[in-house]
Every structure is written in C-alpha cells, then in structure tokens.
Scaffold this motif. Structure first.
Motif, PDB file in Angstrom:
ATOM      1  N   ASP A  36     -13.863  40.286  36.078  1.00 31.06           N
ATOM      2  CA  ASP A  36     -13.986  41.093  34.870  1.00 31.06           C
ATOM      3  C   ASP A  36     -14.535  40.218  33.743  1.00 31.06           C
ATOM      4  OD1 ASP A  36     -13.733  42.998  32.865  1.00 31.06           O
ATOM      5  OD2 ASP A  36     -11.627  42.514  32.515  1.00 31.06           O
ATOM      6  N   THR A  37     -15.592  40.645  33.104  1.00 31.31           N
ATOM      7  CA  THR A  37     -16.217  39.856  32.045  1.00 31.31           C
ATOM      8  C   THR A  37     -15.237  39.643  30.899  1.00 31.31           C
ATOM      9  OG1 THR A  37     -18.370  40.808  32.606  1.00 31.31           O
ATOM     10  CG2 THR A  37     -18.176  39.710  30.465  1.00 31.31           C
ATOM     11  N   PRO A  38     -14.996  38.390  30.528  1.00 24.61           N
ATOM     12  CA  PRO A  38     -14.050  38.142  29.431  1.00 24.61           C
ATOM     13  C   PRO A  38     -14.636  38.559  28.083  1.00 24.61           C
ATOM     14  CG  PRO A  38     -15.076  36.089  30.140  1.00 24.61           C
ATOM     15  CD  PRO A  38     -15.531  37.140  31.099  1.00 24.61           C
ATOM     16  N   ASN A  39     -13.748  38.860  27.147  1.00 23.81           N
ATOM     17  CA  ASN A  39     -14.144  39.198  25.781  1.00 23.81           C
ATOM     18  C   ASN A  39     -15.123  40.361  25.712  1.00 23.81           C
ATOM     19  OD1 ASN A  39     -12.546  37.345  24.388  1.00 23.81           O
ATOM     20  ND2 ASN A  39     -14.049  35.715  24.605  1.00 23.81           N
ATOM     21  N   ASP A  40     -14.778  41.439  26.398  1.00 23.96           N
ATOM     22  CA  ASP A  40     -15.584  42.651  26.276  1.00 23.96           C
ATOM     23  C   ASP A  40     -14.653  43.852  26.259  1.00 23.96           C
ATOM     24  OD1 ASP A  40     -14.774  43.000  28.887  1.00 23.96           O
ATOM     25  OD2 ASP A  40     -16.744  43.589  29.627  1.00 23.96           O
ATOM     26  N   THR A 122     -11.787  45.847  32.642  1.00 21.82           N
ATOM     27  CA  THR A 122     -10.740  46.226  31.695  1.00 21.82           C
ATOM     28  C   THR A 122     -11.026  45.591  30.339  1.00 21.82           C
ATOM     29  OG1 THR A 122      -9.370  44.360  32.424  1.00 21.82           O
ATOM     30  CG2 THR A 122      -8.970  46.493  33.474  1.00 21.82           C
ATOM     31  N   GLY A 123     -10.707  46.302  29.287  1.00 21.71           N
ATOM     32  CA  GLY A 123     -10.944  45.800  27.937  1.00 21.71           C
ATOM     33  C   GLY A 123      -9.913  44.756  27.533  1.00 21.71           C
ATOM     34  N   GLU A 124     -10.351  43.780  26.781  1.00 16.54           N
ATOM     35  CA  GLU A 124      -9.449  42.746  26.278  1.00 16.54           C
ATOM     36  C   GLU A 124      -8.741  43.250  25.019  1.00 16.54           C
ATOM     37  OE1 GLU A 124      -9.030  39.996  27.914  1.00 16.54           O
ATOM     38  OE2 GLU A 124     -10.623  40.377  29.376  1.00 16.54           O
ATOM     39  N   TRP A 125      -7.486  42.868  24.852  1.00 17.09           N
ATOM     40  CA  TRP A 125      -6.746  43.308  23.673  1.00 17.09           C
ATOM     41  C   TRP A 125      -7.211  42.577  22.424  1.00 17.09           C
ATOM     42  CZ3 TRP A 125      -3.727  40.253  20.503  1.00 17.09           C
ATOM     43  CH2 TRP A 125      -3.437  38.968  20.974  1.00 17.09           C
ATOM     44  N   PHE A 126      -7.813  41.403  22.604  1.00 14.39           N
ATOM     45  CA  PHE A 126      -8.375  40.686  21.460  1.00 14.39           C
ATOM     46  C   PHE A 126      -9.638  39.959  21.902  1.00 14.39           C
ATOM     47  CE2 PHE A 126      -8.811  37.008  18.609  1.00 14.39           C
ATOM     48  CZ  PHE A 126      -8.805  37.653  17.386  1.00 14.39           C
ATOM     49  N   HIS A 127     -10.742  40.253  21.246  1.00 16.32           N
ATOM     50  CA  HIS A 127     -12.039  39.649  21.539  1.00 16.32           C
ATOM     51  C   HIS A 127     -12.172  38.383  20.699  1.00 16.32           C
ATOM     52  CE1 HIS A 127     -16.134  38.914  22.312  1.00 16.32           C
ATOM     53  NE2 HIS A 127     -16.525  40.156  22.541  1.00 16.32           N
ATOM     54  N   THR A 128     -11.982  37.216  21.329  1.00 21.04           N
ATOM     55  CA  THR A 128     -12.003  35.960  20.570  1.00 21.04           C
ATOM     56  C   THR A 128     -13.369  35.678  19.954  1.00 21.04           C
ATOM     57  OG1 THR A 128     -12.492  34.737  22.619  1.00 21.04           O
ATOM     58  CG2 THR A 128     -10.172  34.944  21.979  1.00 21.04           C
ATOM     59  N   GLY A 129     -14.423  36.233  20.537  1.00 25.07           N
ATOM     60  CA  GLY A 129     -15.748  36.016  19.966  1.00 25.07           C
ATOM     61  C   GLY A 129     -15.945  36.726  18.635  1.00 25.07           C
ATOM     62  N   LYS A 130     -15.059  37.687  18.337  1.00 20.69           N
ATOM     63  CA  LYS A 130     -15.173  38.424  17.080  1.00 20.69           C
ATOM     64  C   LYS A 130     -14.157  37.951  16.040  1.00 20.69           C
ATOM     65  CE  LYS A 130     -17.062  42.614  19.200  1.00 20.69           C
ATOM     66  NZ  LYS A 130     -18.377  42.487  18.593  1.00 20.69           N
ATOM     67  N   THR A 131     -13.665  36.739  16.212  1.00 22.51           N
ATOM     68  CA  THR A 131     -12.722  36.194  15.234  1.00 22.51           C
ATOM     69  C   THR A 131     -13.285  36.177  13.819  1.00 22.51           C
ATOM     70  OG1 THR A 131     -11.671  34.848  16.941  1.00 22.51           O
ATOM     71  CG2 THR A 131     -11.289  34.197  14.663  1.00 22.51           C
ATOM     72  N   PRO A 132     -14.563  35.765  13.618  1.00 24.15           N
ATOM     73  CA  PRO A 132     -15.118  35.821  12.252  1.00 24.15           C
ATOM     74  C   PRO A 132     -15.107  37.230  11.669  1.00 24.15           C
ATOM     75  CG  PRO A 132     -16.500  34.455  13.657  1.00 24.15           C
ATOM     76  CD  PRO A 132     -15.514  35.131  14.554  1.00 24.15           C
ATOM     77  N   LEU A 133     -15.347  38.229  12.512  1.00 23.38           N
ATOM     78  CA  LEU A 133     -15.314  39.613  12.034  1.00 23.38           C
ATOM     79  C   LEU A 133     -13.892  40.009  11.637  1.00 23.38           C
ATOM     80  CD1 LEU A 133     -17.040  42.164  11.641  1.00 23.38           C
ATOM     81  CD2 LEU A 133     -16.447  42.825  13.963  1.00 23.38           C
ATOM     82  N   PHE A 134     -12.915  39.510  12.396  1.00 26.38           N
ATOM     83  CA  PHE A 134     -11.512  39.782  12.075  1.00 26.38           C
ATOM     84  C   PHE A 134     -11.137  39.150  10.733  1.00 26.38           C
ATOM     85  CE2 PHE A 134      -7.005  38.453  12.482  1.00 26.38           C
ATOM     86  CZ  PHE A 134      -6.427  39.717  12.490  1.00 26.38           C
TER      87      PHE A 134
END
Length: 381
Positions: A36-40, A122-134
């Motif tokens: 499963d592709t991580p961070n998606d 399956t979707g990740e509960w937190f996308h670490t690549g979008k931390t700046p957006l958070f």
C-alpha cells in the motif's frame, strides 16, 4: 565428413537453445513486492522489484494485475528496462489486488515473476508529507481565533467601506417613506449553494430593519426547501426585534421552479407592485438582466450581489449597487457587526495576505534559481 558437420551444427543449435532458455529463465524479475503506497488516501499501490542484469537482454517490463479470482490484466504499458517500481493509481480503495511483473526480452520473449501476496489500498490517518499544510492550517485557525477574541473584547475591527452595503439603510428608508414594499430575490440556488446561504444571512439582517420600520418584505422563492428555510430566517429576525406580530408568512412564498417562469413572475411583481427597493442576492444565470432591467425601469433602488462572474456585468450596468464576489460573503459581518463574523472575516484576510506574500516570495526566488517554495507546494498539493 558431411555427417560430422551436421552433428556439429545440431549440437550448436541445441547449445544455443539451452543457453537462450537459461538466459530467459534467469531474466525473471526477482523480489517482487506490492505494498500500500504510504502517505496517500488509499488510492494507489506500489509495486517494486529488483532490476535484471544487463546481459539478460531485457527490453522492458509489463505489470499484470489480478482482482480476487479474476483474469490478469495489463496496466501501465511497457516500462523501460531500468524501471524498478510502478505505482498503480487505478485501484478501488479496499479491494485486494495481486501483481505479476513480466520481463520482455529484445526478442519479444516474456518471463513472469511470481505472483505477489494480495494487498489493499488504505488511506493514512496522517499524511506526513502534508505537515507544512497542517502547520499553515493551524496558523490560519489561530489568526481567526485571535481576531474573534479581539472583536469580543471590544477592539475595533476594521472592514473596508462597501458602498452597496452602506446603501442598505438608504434603500429601506426610502421604501418606508414612500409606503411601498421591499422585494428580496435569492436567485436560483438551492439551500446547499454557498451564495444562497450568504444571501439568507443578508436577508436576516434586512428583515431586522423591516421589522423595526414595519415595511412589507416580499420574498419569492423558486425551491420549496429554500422557502421553508427563508421563512424561519425572517421569522427569527422579527422575533429577535420583538415584533413577531409584524411577521407575515404569506409574503414569503413559492413562485415556480422553472428558471424563466420564475424571472417572468418576479418581473410581473415588480411591474404590478412597484417596490421601492429591490435586492438581487444569490446565484443568477441568464435571467439576471431581465430582472435587473425591469427593476430599473420602475425606478427602484437596486442592490445586487452574486458570485456568478458571468452575470456581474449585467448587474453593474442595470443596478445602483453591486456586491462583487466575496463582498457577498462579507455582507453579513458588515451589516450585523457581530464579533464572531467580524473576527472570522479579519482572520481570513490575514490568511489571504500570507498566501499572497508566499506567492510573491516564490516568484522572486524562482527568478534567482531557488525553487524550494515551488517544491514545497508541489509536495503538499
């Protein structure tokens, strides 16, 4: 001599065949895995394998996919020989897939890998690549909360002058002095339309003033759900002003659901009743000019507002005042001066300024060959 030569040729052919078969067998992709592709959001699966040796004659790879007990299907086309991974973005979330990587030789012979274990996206509960957006979202939320706090503390919140909203009291006063009604048109949007919701909020503020002035307020609707919501909005405004006796439910009515029949009905009301003030607030289409020109012909003061950019030129030409774009959404805060709305509006302005400065900084840095802002935005988008 001839027989000896023939035997030698046969041996050479057999050796070449065995060598080719051995080469093809060794060319099968190894260590093939599907995860499963991580961070998606669960919409993709990543397939990885070890690259074949350079002397195996591999010209490319094909990815074969199977759903449960279904047939194998090829996806992605022929991949270059140096490829070692592939992201399958055409899956359905929650469905199990298995994969086979097929090696294709220069002679167009094929060798398949072993089938992978089933895997689901399956979707990740937190996308670490979008931390700046958070982080940006937290800053934006903090700006809104801070401005709401300031507004509730009594601090003056500056909102630029909007002529169309300043003219609301003038329009209502004119209708009261002339003893004529006010016509409020919400357009064609449904109750789930943002512009219609904003228009209802403005209507609530207008209804408060008509309750004080005892001026008739007429609201023709083109959707039953909108009708019921509008009745509750106006009724609540009259109650808040302590004038429930002045509320007349019959003045808020369903006209028709057809676009041009609705426009014709509104135009007929304008010509027969000649309201002194007309509000055209919400979502409009081709009927906008028909209603605006009719209102202009009877001499009514007209205040229009819409987020439909194609209709704005008609309103600007035929109406006295026009709320353009986001001015429609800012109207409720402007008219009510309610701290929650004013603070939210100011916080959004801070966020827009930050976005604008980020864009300017990104453009300047790109001119000097520095692209870290561009890369950051591409990663979080």
């Amino acid at each position: 001599m001839i027989k000896t030569t023939q035997w030698v040729a046969i041996c050479l052919v057999l050796c070449l065949s065995v060598s080719t078969a051995f080469s093809q067998e060794s060319a099968a992709p190894s260590n093939v895995t599907a995860v499963d592709t991580p961070n998606d959001d669960g919409s993709s699966i990543t397939i990885k394998w070890d690259a074949a040796a350079e002397d195996t004659g591999i010209s490319g790879y094909q990815i074969l996919r199977r759903i449960a007990d279904g047939d194998l299907e090829e996806i992605g086309g022929l991949l270059p020989a140096e490829t070692t991974n592939y992201v399958d973005s055409s899956i359905q979330q929650g469905t199990a897939y298995t994969y086979i990587v097929r090696a294709v030789t220069e002679a167009e012979a094929t060798v398949d890998s072993e089938q992978t274990a089933p895997v689901k996206g399956t979707g990740e509960w937190f996308h670490t690549g979008k931390t700046p957006l958070f982080v940006a979202m937290l800053l934006f939320s903090a700006a809104i909360v801070w401005n709401i706090y300031n507004a509730r503390s009594g601090k003056e919140i500056f909102v630029r002058r909007i002529p169309g909203l300043e003219a609301v009291d003038e329009a209502l006063g004119r209708a009261t002095e002339m003893g004529r009604s006010i016509l409020y048109v919400l357009g064609l949007g449904g109750v789930d339309n943002v512009a219609t919701i904003a228009s209802m909020t403005i209507l609530g503020q207008v209804a408060r003033r008509t309750a004080d002035y005892e001026t008739p307020l007429r609201v023709p609707c083109n959707e039953p759900v909108v009708l019921n919501v509008v009745r509750e909005v106006v009724k609540t405004s009259y109650l808040d002003e302590g004038r429930p006796d002045a509320y007349n439910e019959e003045n808020i009515f369903f006209l028709t659901g057809d676009q041009f029949a609705y426009a014709a009905g509104v135009d007929g009301m304008m010509i027969r009743e000649k309201p002194a003030a007309i509000f055209l607030q919400g979502t409009f289409a081709a009927e906008s000019l028909l209603m605006a020109e009719t209102g202009n012909s009877i001499g009514a003061i007209q205040i229009a507002g819409t987020d439909s950019e194609h209709q704005l030129p008609f309103f600007i030409a035929a109406c006295d005042y026009t709320l353009i774009g986001e001015e429609l959404y800012a109207a409720s805060a402007y008219l009510s001066r309610e701290p929650m709305l004013l603070g939210s509006l100011k916080g959004q302005d801070w966020g827009k300024i930050l976005i604008f400065l980020t864009i300017v900084l990104g453009v300047v840095l790109e001119l000097f060959g520095v692209n870290w802002i561009t890369t950051l935005l591409q990663r979080v988008s």
